[in-house]
Design a protein around this motif. Sequence first.
Motif, mmCIF file in Angstrom:
data_model
loop_
_atom_site.group_PDB
_atom_site.id
_atom_site.type_symbol
_atom_site.label_atom_id
_atom_site.label_comp_id
_atom_site.label_asym_id
_atom_site.label_seq_id
_atom_site.Cartn_x
_atom_site.Cartn_y
_atom_site.Cartn_z
ATOM 1 N N LEU A 198 -2.079 -1.043 -3.527
ATOM 2 C CA LEU A 198 -3.063 0.002 -3.272
ATOM 3 C C LEU A 198 -2.376 1.354 -3.330
ATOM 4 O O LEU A 198 -1.235 1.502 -2.866
ATOM 5 C CB LEU A 198 -3.721 -0.160 -1.904
ATOM 6 C CG LEU A 198 -4.700 -1.318 -1.752
ATOM 7 C CD1 LEU A 198 -3.990 -2.515 -1.138
ATOM 8 C CD2 LEU A 198 -5.884 -0.913 -0.885
ATOM 9 N N ALA A 250 -6.401 2.033 4.463
ATOM 10 C CA ALA A 250 -5.136 1.350 4.745
ATOM 11 C C ALA A 250 -5.343 0.271 5.807
ATOM 12 O O ALA A 250 -4.859 -0.855 5.674
ATOM 13 C CB ALA A 250 -4.085 2.364 5.196
ATOM 14 N N LEU A 288 -0.230 4.548 0.661
ATOM 15 C CA LEU A 288 -1.440 5.212 1.128
ATOM 16 C C LEU A 288 -1.176 6.157 2.292
ATOM 17 O O LEU A 288 -0.238 5.965 3.070
ATOM 18 C CB LEU A 288 -2.460 4.166 1.600
ATOM 19 C CG LEU A 288 -3.143 3.286 0.562
ATOM 20 C CD1 LEU A 288 -4.041 2.270 1.260
ATOM 21 C CD2 LEU A 288 -3.948 4.112 -0.421
ATOM 22 N N ALA A 319 0.837 -1.202 0.000
ATOM 23 C CA ALA A 319 0.000 0.000 0.000
ATOM 24 C C ALA A 319 0.866 1.244 0.000
ATOM 25 O O ALA A 319 1.807 1.363 0.794
ATOM 26 C CB ALA A 319 -0.915 0.002 1.216
ATOM 27 N N SER A 364 3.655 -1.332 3.647
ATOM 28 C CA SER A 364 3.090 -0.030 3.304
ATOM 29 C C SER A 364 4.148 1.056 3.304
ATOM 30 O O SER A 364 5.196 0.946 3.942
ATOM 31 C CB SER A 364 1.954 0.346 4.259
ATOM 32 O OG SER A 364 2.380 0.343 5.608
ATOM 33 N N TRP A 402 1.601 -8.000 4.438
ATOM 34 C CA TRP A 402 1.308 -6.582 4.217
ATOM 35 C C TRP A 402 2.578 -5.743 4.296
ATOM 36 O O TRP A 402 3.446 -5.977 5.141
ATOM 37 C CB TRP A 402 0.328 -6.102 5.274
ATOM 38 C CG TRP A 402 0.060 -4.621 5.265
ATOM 39 C CD1 TRP A 402 0.666 -3.666 6.034
ATOM 40 C CD2 TRP A 402 -0.889 -3.924 4.445
ATOM 41 N NE1 TRP A 402 0.153 -2.415 5.758
ATOM 42 C CE2 TRP A 402 -0.802 -2.553 4.781
ATOM 43 C CE3 TRP A 402 -1.795 -4.326 3.467
ATOM 44 C CZ2 TRP A 402 -1.598 -1.581 4.170
ATOM 45 C CZ3 TRP A 402 -2.593 -3.362 2.871
ATOM 46 C CH2 TRP A 402 -2.488 -2.014 3.214
#
Length: 658
Positions: free
Chosen positions: A191, A152, A146, A144, A168, A166
């Motif tokens: 994302l 999120a 984000l 992600a 990010s 995951w």
Amino acid sequence: MDQEALWRPSAERIAAARIGAFMAAVNARWHAGCTDYAGLWRWSVAAPESFWTAVWDECGALGERGQRVLEDGHRMPGARWFPQARLNYARNLLRRRDDADALVFWGEDRVKRRLSTHDLYAQVSRFAQALRAAGVGRGDRVAAYLPNMPEALIAMLAAASLGAIWSSASPDFGVQGVLDRFGQIEPKVLLCVDGYWYNGKRVDCLARNAEIAAQMPTVERCVVVSYLDDSPDVAAIRNGQRYADFVAPFAAADIEFASLPFDHPLFIMFSSGTTGVPKCIVHCHGGALLQHLKEHQLHGDVNPGDRIFYFTTCGWMMWNWLVSGLASQAALLLYDGSPFAAGASGKAGTILFDYADAEHMTHFGTSAKFIDAIAKAALQPRETHRLEQLRAIFSTGSPLAPESFDYVYREIKADLLLASISGGTDILSCFALGSPILPVYRGELQCRGLGMAVDVFDDDGRPIPAGRGERGELVCTAPFPAMPVGFWNDPDGSKYHAAYFDRFANIWCHGDFVELTANEGMIIYGRSDAVLNPGGVRIGTAEIYRQVEQLPEVVESLVIGQEWQHDVRVVLFVKLREGASLDQALIDRIKQQVRQNTTPRHVPARVLQVADIPRTKSGKIVELAVRHVVHGRAVKNVEALANPEALEFFRNRAELQS
């Protein structure tokens, strides 16, 4: 160090603290004989299997624990925790399905949203089904790019529920910074966001998203979250799809949480990467869950119904730490944007205190630099805000100066726990923390973390007893569940071993230069690799920052050791407030301030003015990168910096040639 406490918990607060019930439980079950924090800490490191079993049971972890607690406990790395266990991190965070707040979101003063625990569960269910339909399963990566916004959290929990991994990053990273991170882990789903607000300004991200997706061939779906616009144009993004369209085919249903081993990978975190491509640090379901349950409940006194906030982006480990608060049945207060955005008063830096009042915040987390900045701006939240429910302030990211302790108790609130905490991305948690049953001493982190065999070693690997005033390396001498399960793309573990275990055999060496105080607390003087060494005397950079930044003209500073004439000399760079200039009188005052309050060896040989201080995306100043620039060496990954252009102020300075 001043010995008079700035704050002592009342008898009522001590009696109500969750750690008290925990202590009673371990005394009854294991005859631990703990009567105070120091005794509990000693027992927790002497009996780690009993302690971590108690954390699982008393802090409410959901899952099958199994009978075995620790295998190969003498090995570090190599120890295995709860080898028979089956659990799922997301199930623990989604344990409630009612009308209570799960999260509140403020995007500065422009966007406000609220989700109940029922709403959150439903949205995670839909996104998990969409991921499964997109072919995402155990071990696949979901990345992600984000802001710290509800989507999120929803996407992370959905990925975790499936056993996917995951990772990010925040949308202020440039294209190369994202590729340096996500390119290594090859995500199946990415994302991203159409844009975000920062200090009232609209920042569009669609062009960057398209460039990133084009250079990541493993990405089969690029899901674009709406923030600035209801229906962003995703036509230029390879495999692009709007978030709303991605989840549209799926109705909320019961989530099928994958039953996973304790050490199943959950998060891939990234080192700051200012001296090379970031390391990909893998953390597991069980370790993250148990460590965060312990830190929230026993160290932070987080209770069901509390409302916890941390100013963080999705690129900093404090985001992962914050969202775990759902496992303790607290509501999350999420914020995206500038912490210095003007609040209702129109004064910069007040919006977070507006948030605290509006949402009855109980725990306020921020960086030491934010506290220093609002102190310099002479904000007085105690006079302008109610802060009635606020019980604790957490600070991390860099050492909290003693003067900042004074400011918090004088100008924010007199009766609260001020917990300066320290650990890192490496362990997704903390080595030193606060405690609701201990006093707060000026400039000190209150205590070593429960279950963490933290010590301080001298250069020869000998422990330095507390209270001697001597400094050394922060180490951990025994395994703990939140140790990484390894690094990504490190099949033989050599990179992992080199990062923490090369200095002392079978001992975690964290890289912080610290002291254990007579109060059994800790003072952090900076990173070991940034320690100054003039004339062979080790000096922590935080000692100099503390003195220099007391001067009203100095907004911020950075200090390095410059190799000079077969020795090292101390060089100080200062960013000054608007309208101030670095004349000889100010240089003399800076040197006098340092000399009078430290030692002559701390006094900088050179003081230079710069327009800005370079820092990472999470706000940490980068002494090593500046040292490389000053010495004419390459900085390998400027994409890790929030303001890479600031490095130019340090390059080829004539003042450093003589």
